[in-house]
Design a protein around this motif. Structure first.
Motif, PDB file in Angstrom:
ATOM      1  N   ALA A  91       0.847  -1.189   0.000  1.00  0.00           N
ATOM      2  CA  ALA A  91       0.000   0.000   0.000  1.00  0.00           C
ATOM      3  C   ALA A  91       0.885   1.243   0.000  1.00  0.00           C
ATOM      4  O   ALA A  91       2.102   1.148   0.197  1.00  0.00           O
ATOM      5  CB  ALA A  91      -0.906   0.016   1.234  1.00  0.00           C
ATOM      6  N   VAL A  92       0.243   2.380  -0.184  1.00  0.00           N
ATOM      7  CA  VAL A  92       0.909   3.651   0.090  1.00  0.00           C
ATOM      8  C   VAL A  92       0.654   3.983   1.553  1.00  0.00           C
ATOM      9  O   VAL A  92      -0.501   3.976   2.001  1.00  0.00           O
ATOM     10  CB  VAL A  92       0.381   4.777  -0.819  1.00  0.00           C
ATOM     11  N   TYR A  93       1.707   4.246   2.282  1.00  0.00           N
ATOM     12  CA  TYR A  93       1.608   4.529   3.707  1.00  0.00           C
ATOM     13  C   TYR A  93       1.731   6.038   3.921  1.00  0.00           C
ATOM     14  O   TYR A  93       2.672   6.680   3.448  1.00  0.00           O
ATOM     15  CB  TYR A  93       2.703   3.787   4.473  1.00  0.00           C
ATOM     16  N   TYR A  94       0.768   6.573   4.670  1.00  0.00           N
ATOM     17  CA  TYR A  94       0.698   8.007   4.923  1.00  0.00           C
ATOM     18  C   TYR A  94       0.915   8.294   6.411  1.00  0.00           C
ATOM     19  O   TYR A  94       0.313   7.654   7.269  1.00  0.00           O
ATOM     20  CB  TYR A  94      -0.659   8.563   4.514  1.00  0.00           C
ATOM     21  N   CYS A  95       1.723   9.284   6.654  1.00  0.00           N
ATOM     22  CA  CYS A  95       1.930   9.764   8.013  1.00  0.00           C
ATOM     23  C   CYS A  95       0.866  10.810   8.344  1.00  0.00           C
ATOM     24  O   CYS A  95       0.469  11.598   7.486  1.00  0.00           O
ATOM     25  CB  CYS A  95       3.327  10.381   8.108  1.00  0.00           C
ATOM     26  N   ASN A  96       0.424  10.797   9.584  1.00  0.00           N
ATOM     27  CA  ASN A  96      -0.587  11.730  10.053  1.00  0.00           C
ATOM     28  C   ASN A  96      -0.162  12.310  11.388  1.00  0.00           C
ATOM     29  O   ASN A  96       0.367  11.596  12.236  1.00  0.00           O
ATOM     30  CB  ASN A  96      -1.925  11.013  10.188  1.00  0.00           C
ATOM     31  N   ALA A  97      -0.414  13.597  11.552  1.00  0.00           N
ATOM     32  CA  ALA A  97      -0.104  14.252  12.825  1.00  0.00           C
ATOM     33  C   ALA A  97      -1.276  15.133  13.229  1.00  0.00           C
ATOM     34  O   ALA A  97      -1.683  16.009  12.468  1.00  0.00           O
ATOM     35  CB  ALA A  97       1.164  15.081  12.701  1.00  0.00           C
ATOM     36  N   TYR A  98      -1.814  14.875  14.407  1.00  0.00           N
ATOM     37  CA  TYR A  98      -3.004  15.590  14.894  1.00  0.00           C
ATOM     38  C   TYR A  98      -2.610  16.490  16.055  1.00  0.00           C
ATOM     39  O   TYR A  98      -1.959  16.048  17.012  1.00  0.00           O
ATOM     40  CB  TYR A  98      -4.059  14.573  15.348  1.00  0.00           C
ATOM     41  N   VAL A  99      -3.014  17.776  15.939  1.00  0.00           N
ATOM     42  CA  VAL A  99      -2.708  18.719  17.008  1.00  0.00           C
ATOM     43  C   VAL A  99      -3.875  18.781  18.001  1.00  0.00           C
ATOM     44  O   VAL A  99      -3.758  18.368  19.149  1.00  0.00           O
ATOM     45  CB  VAL A  99      -2.391  20.116  16.444  1.00  0.00           C
ATOM     46  N   ASN A 100      -4.980  19.322  17.542  1.00  0.00           N
ATOM     47  CA  ASN A 100      -6.204  19.392  18.347  1.00  0.00           C
ATOM     48  C   ASN A 100      -7.352  19.752  17.421  1.00  0.00           C
ATOM     49  O   ASN A 100      -7.151  19.961  16.219  1.00  0.00           O
ATOM     50  CB  ASN A 100      -6.079  20.395  19.504  1.00  0.00           C
ATOM     51  N   SER A 101      -8.557  19.845  17.980  1.00  0.00           N
ATOM     52  CA  SER A 101      -9.732  20.089  17.139  1.00  0.00           C
ATOM     53  C   SER A 101      -9.726  21.493  16.541  1.00  0.00           C
ATOM     54  O   SER A 101     -10.394  21.747  15.548  1.00  0.00           O
ATOM     55  CB  SER A 101     -11.004  19.867  17.946  1.00  0.00           C
ATOM     56  N   TYR A 102      -8.985  22.397  17.121  1.00  0.00           N
ATOM     57  CA  TYR A 102      -8.932  23.765  16.596  1.00  0.00           C
ATOM     58  C   TYR A 102      -7.934  23.873  15.455  1.00  0.00           C
ATOM     59  O   TYR A 102      -8.238  24.419  14.402  1.00  0.00           O
ATOM     60  CB  TYR A 102      -8.554  24.739  17.711  1.00  0.00           C
ATOM     61  N   VAL A 103      -6.761  23.337  15.650  1.00  0.00           N
ATOM     62  CA  VAL A 103      -5.714  23.422  14.620  1.00  0.00           C
ATOM     63  C   VAL A 103      -5.921  22.369  13.544  1.00  0.00           C
ATOM     64  O   VAL A 103      -5.718  22.625  12.359  1.00  0.00           O
ATOM     65  CB  VAL A 103      -4.317  23.271  15.256  1.00  0.00           C
ATOM     66  N   GLY A 104      -6.310  21.199  13.951  1.00  0.00           N
ATOM     67  CA  GLY A 104      -6.553  20.126  12.992  1.00  0.00           C
ATOM     68  C   GLY A 104      -5.386  19.171  12.869  1.00  0.00           C
ATOM     69  O   GLY A 104      -4.624  18.964  13.814  1.00  0.00           O
ATOM     70  N   GLU A 105      -5.258  18.585  11.684  1.00  0.00           N
ATOM     71  CA  GLU A 105      -4.258  17.560  11.460  1.00  0.00           C
ATOM     72  C   GLU A 105      -3.516  17.804  10.151  1.00  0.00           C
ATOM     73  O   GLU A 105      -3.955  18.576   9.309  1.00  0.00           O
ATOM     74  CB  GLU A 105      -4.916  16.179  11.430  1.00  0.00           C
ATOM     75  N   TYR A 106      -2.414  17.090  10.009  1.00  0.00           N
ATOM     76  CA  TYR A 106      -1.580  17.200   8.824  1.00  0.00           C
ATOM     77  C   TYR A 106      -1.279  15.811   8.283  1.00  0.00           C
ATOM     78  O   TYR A 106      -1.256  14.833   9.037  1.00  0.00           O
ATOM     79  CB  TYR A 106      -0.268  17.918   9.151  1.00  0.00           C
TER      80      TYR A 106
END
Length: 117
Positions: A91-106
């Motif tokens: 598969a293609v593997y994606y990295c995810n980083a979550y800050v909080n509900s206000y800032v969101g994720e990347y």
């Protein structure tokens, strides 16, 4: 501008191992959670593993016991050690980083993992 840069993907034979890395840059935020998702051809993106800033982990059932997620908070980097790889891990593997509900994720741009027989 926050960037997540993945590395470590490639071609490996079934039963082999790979280690993925994801380094975050351009941020002053502390990521509450970092993780890996994957998307195989013709399938929806699915969660593989996550890890909180405190070190709590969560794994998909299909990878539990084979994959290990870890992170270095000082370096804003998350790793995924993948052992006993199977064809279905391709598969293609994606990295995810979550800050909080206000800032969101990347999200990172993705790195290809191909497991061959």
């Amino acid at each position: 501008q926050v960037q997540l840069v993945e590395s470590g993907g490639g071609l490996v034979q079934a039963g082999g191992s790979l280690r993925l890395s994801c380094a975050a840059s351009g941020t002053i935020f502390r990521f509450n959670s970092m993780g890996w998702h994957r998307q195989a051809p013709g399938k929806q993106r699915e969660l593989v593993a996550t890890i909180t800033s405190a070190g709590s982990t969560n794994y998909a059932g299909s990878v539990k016991g084979r994959f290990t997620i870890s992170r270095d908070n000082a370096k804003n980097t998350v790793y995924l050690q993948m052992n006993s790889l199977k064809l279905e891990d391709t598969a293609v593997y994606y990295c995810n980083a979550y800050v909080n509900s206000y800032v969101g994720e990347y999200w990172g741009q993705g790195t290809q993992v191909t497991v061959s027989s």
